[in-house]
Write an enzyme that holds these catalytic residues in place. Sequence first.
Site, short mmCIF file in Angstrom:
data_model
loop_
_atom_site.label_atom_id
_atom_site.label_comp_id
_atom_site.label_asym_id
_atom_site.label_seq_id
_atom_site.Cartn_x
_atom_site.Cartn_y
_atom_site.Cartn_z
N ARG A 153 1.00 -1.25 0.00
CA ARG A 153 -0.09 -0.02 0.08
C ARG A 153 0.94 1.28 0.05
O ARG A 153 1.97 1.29 1.12
CB ARG A 153 -0.91 0.22 1.24
CG ARG A 153 -2.05 -0.99 0.99
CD ARG A 153 -2.82 -1.05 2.26
NE ARG A 153 -3.85 -2.24 1.80
CZ ARG A 153 -4.96 -2.43 2.46
NH1 ARG A 153 -5.37 -1.37 3.54
NH2 ARG A 153 -5.90 -3.32 2.42
N SER A 183 -22.68 -13.58 11.90
CA SER A 183 -22.09 -12.38 11.45
C SER A 183 -21.83 -12.71 9.76
O SER A 183 -21.48 -13.75 9.31
CB SER A 183 -20.66 -12.43 12.09
OG SER A 183 -19.75 -11.54 11.37
N SER A 242 -19.76 -1.44 2.22
CA SER A 242 -18.86 -0.31 1.30
C SER A 242 -18.06 -0.80 0.28
O SER A 242 -17.89 0.37 -0.58
CB SER A 242 -18.05 0.36 2.72
OG SER A 242 -17.14 -0.51 2.84
N HIS A 290 -21.63 3.26 6.62
CA HIS A 290 -21.87 3.95 5.28
C HIS A 290 -23.09 4.44 4.91
O HIS A 290 -23.22 4.59 3.92
CB HIS A 290 -21.07 2.78 4.19
CG HIS A 290 -19.83 2.80 4.45
ND1 HIS A 290 -18.83 3.63 3.85
CD2 HIS A 290 -19.03 1.67 5.06
CE1 HIS A 290 -17.58 3.13 4.16
NE2 HIS A 290 -17.69 2.07 5.25
N THR A 336 -20.46 5.87 12.45
CA THR A 336 -19.14 6.87 12.24
C THR A 336 -19.45 8.23 12.29
O THR A 336 -20.57 8.67 11.94
CB THR A 336 -18.37 6.26 11.24
OG1 THR A 336 -16.89 6.94 11.42
CG2 THR A 336 -18.58 6.57 10.09
N LYS A 374 -17.18 9.76 8.27
CA LYS A 374 -17.47 9.64 6.91
C LYS A 374 -18.44 10.88 6.47
O LYS A 374 -18.18 12.21 6.42
CB LYS A 374 -17.78 8.26 6.43
CG LYS A 374 -16.88 7.31 6.99
CD LYS A 374 -16.90 5.90 6.40
CE LYS A 374 -16.16 4.96 7.39
NZ LYS A 374 -14.59 4.92 6.93
N THR A 421 -9.50 5.30 27.62
CA THR A 421 -8.77 6.25 26.58
C THR A 421 -9.35 7.55 26.75
O THR A 421 -10.42 7.66 27.09
CB THR A 421 -9.24 5.38 25.19
OG1 THR A 421 -8.42 6.21 24.10
CG2 THR A 421 -10.53 5.36 24.63
N THR A 422 -8.59 8.32 26.14
CA THR A 422 -8.87 9.91 26.36
C THR A 422 -10.26 10.05 25.26
O THR A 422 -10.16 9.66 24.53
CB THR A 422 -7.76 10.76 25.60
OG1 THR A 422 -6.71 10.49 26.59
CG2 THR A 422 -8.00 12.39 25.54
N THR A 459 -8.80 -5.98 2.16
CA THR A 459 -10.34 -5.09 2.25
C THR A 459 -11.31 -5.75 1.29
O THR A 459 -12.34 -5.67 1.85
CB THR A 459 -9.91 -3.65 1.98
OG1 THR A 459 -8.93 -3.27 2.53
CG2 THR A 459 -11.10 -2.81 1.98
C1 LIG Z 1 -18.50 -0.87 7.64
C2 LIG Z 1 -17.41 -0.15 8.54
N1 LIG Z 1 -17.58 -0.13 9.84
C3 LIG Z 1 -16.69 0.52 10.48
C4 LIG Z 1 -15.68 1.33 10.18
C5 LIG Z 1 -14.79 2.21 11.20
O1 LIG Z 1 -14.99 3.41 10.91
P1 LIG Z 1 -14.02 4.61 11.30
O2 LIG Z 1 -13.29 4.73 10.00
O3 LIG Z 1 -14.77 5.70 12.06
O4 LIG Z 1 -13.14 3.92 12.30
C6 LIG Z 1 -15.22 1.52 8.68
C7 LIG Z 1 -14.46 2.24 8.13
O5 LIG Z 1 -13.93 2.35 7.16
C8 LIG Z 1 -16.53 0.51 8.03
O6 LIG Z 1 -16.14 0.76 6.42
#
Ligand SMILES: Cc1ncc(COP(=O)(O)O)c(C=O)c1O
Length: 413
Positions: free
Chosen positions: A30, A146, A198, A226, A254, A257, A286-287, A372
Amino acid sequence: MNSESMDVRVDYSRVFTQAIDRLHAEGRYRVFIDILRNKGSFPNARCFAGHNGPKPITVWCSNDYLAMGQHPKVIAAMEEALHDVGAGSGGTRNIGGNTHYHVDLEGELADLHDKEAALLFTSGYVSNEATLATLAKILPGCVIFSDELNHASMIAGIRNSGCEKRVFRHNDLAHLEALLAAEDPSVPKLIAFESVYSMEGDVAPIAAICDLADRYNALTYLDEVHAVGMYGARGGGISEREGVADRLTIIEGTLGKAFGVMGGYIAASRTIIDVIRSYAPGFIFTTSLSPVLVAGVLASVRHLKGSSAEREGQQASAALLKGMFAEAGLPVMIGDTHIVPLMVGDPVKAKKISDVLLAEYGVYVQPINYPTVPRGTERLRFTPGPAHTPAMMRELTDALVEIWGRLALRKAA
Ligand SMILES: Cc1ncc(COP(=O)(O)O)c(C=O)c1O
């Protein structure tokens, strides 16, 4: 140390170099593209890689789907917060880092999904990992079902919970039902899946999965990463669009995005949020997010609750680009969402197309490789948004047609 024990010593440097060499050999090493986005004129940016000075480029692979990261309201809110309370939160949520911005945003997100409560995390990844790992530990004997295309963060959470996992074929209700039916009715069950996938750009049958959850007494966990901001009348995601938010146990999203800033969250009942808040190490130790980021997200969520212009613009752009690609004979994967993937099926070729686009056409789209996506399904993933113009799309399509011909690539069937 004698010479024999010297011979068996681990050559760390060699192991690390070989690990990287394997990626090069498979064509999936990458390379980060070094860019700066131009505030106020998204998707225009500058690229610093391999040029003398910055070169203007157009970004086609950003997950700042609606350009909210550049929205004047978001930037003003962040500036105001920075000048009011400073840069960081100063602690974990439990110890000094629970600012009024965090409390407000959790209220706003709970309302967005019609849930009693919400909980912020430092990213969507952390929210999935921390929540799934903790939930399954709290429920003794829990089995998680899952979807096979679930994101790495959900897979990590399930693995870290140590619970039993059953993987169902992507969006395959019959397979999911067979797996549910095979399980002891008395064990706790959780179905974990996404709304918009995604990399494929397709959508889960949420209502039908909720029907199965009802029938087999399972909890449901939906990743709307997404989809939040982009679907539903107020940006509550596909679950809002389809009127099924109340049937889901936990909705996860999230803030990095479509909302354009950073962070992640879950929305659920008050009791479930209290459990995760109290037990999840990924939340506790975590902070907390910077209040500056949280202020920006608050402005973004509030804006998108009241404005559909960005969502409509994005849908129009995606439809137009898919149409142009299809008409030009490019192998576009047609789905019902804003994601426009072009199948290449080879990591070296996908990288080559991306390199030529950047070097010769000022087009930035990152190749998507294993892990990915599965090997042999490497692709280019375009994310047109409301700010991509028809003229930009025409230029992009013409460039791709030229490159497809030059590299003798497979066209659409
Ligand atoms: C389906 C899915 N869930 C969770 C995440 C993680 O989200 P974040 O980028 O906010 O860590 C991603 C990130 O690309 C994602 O594609």
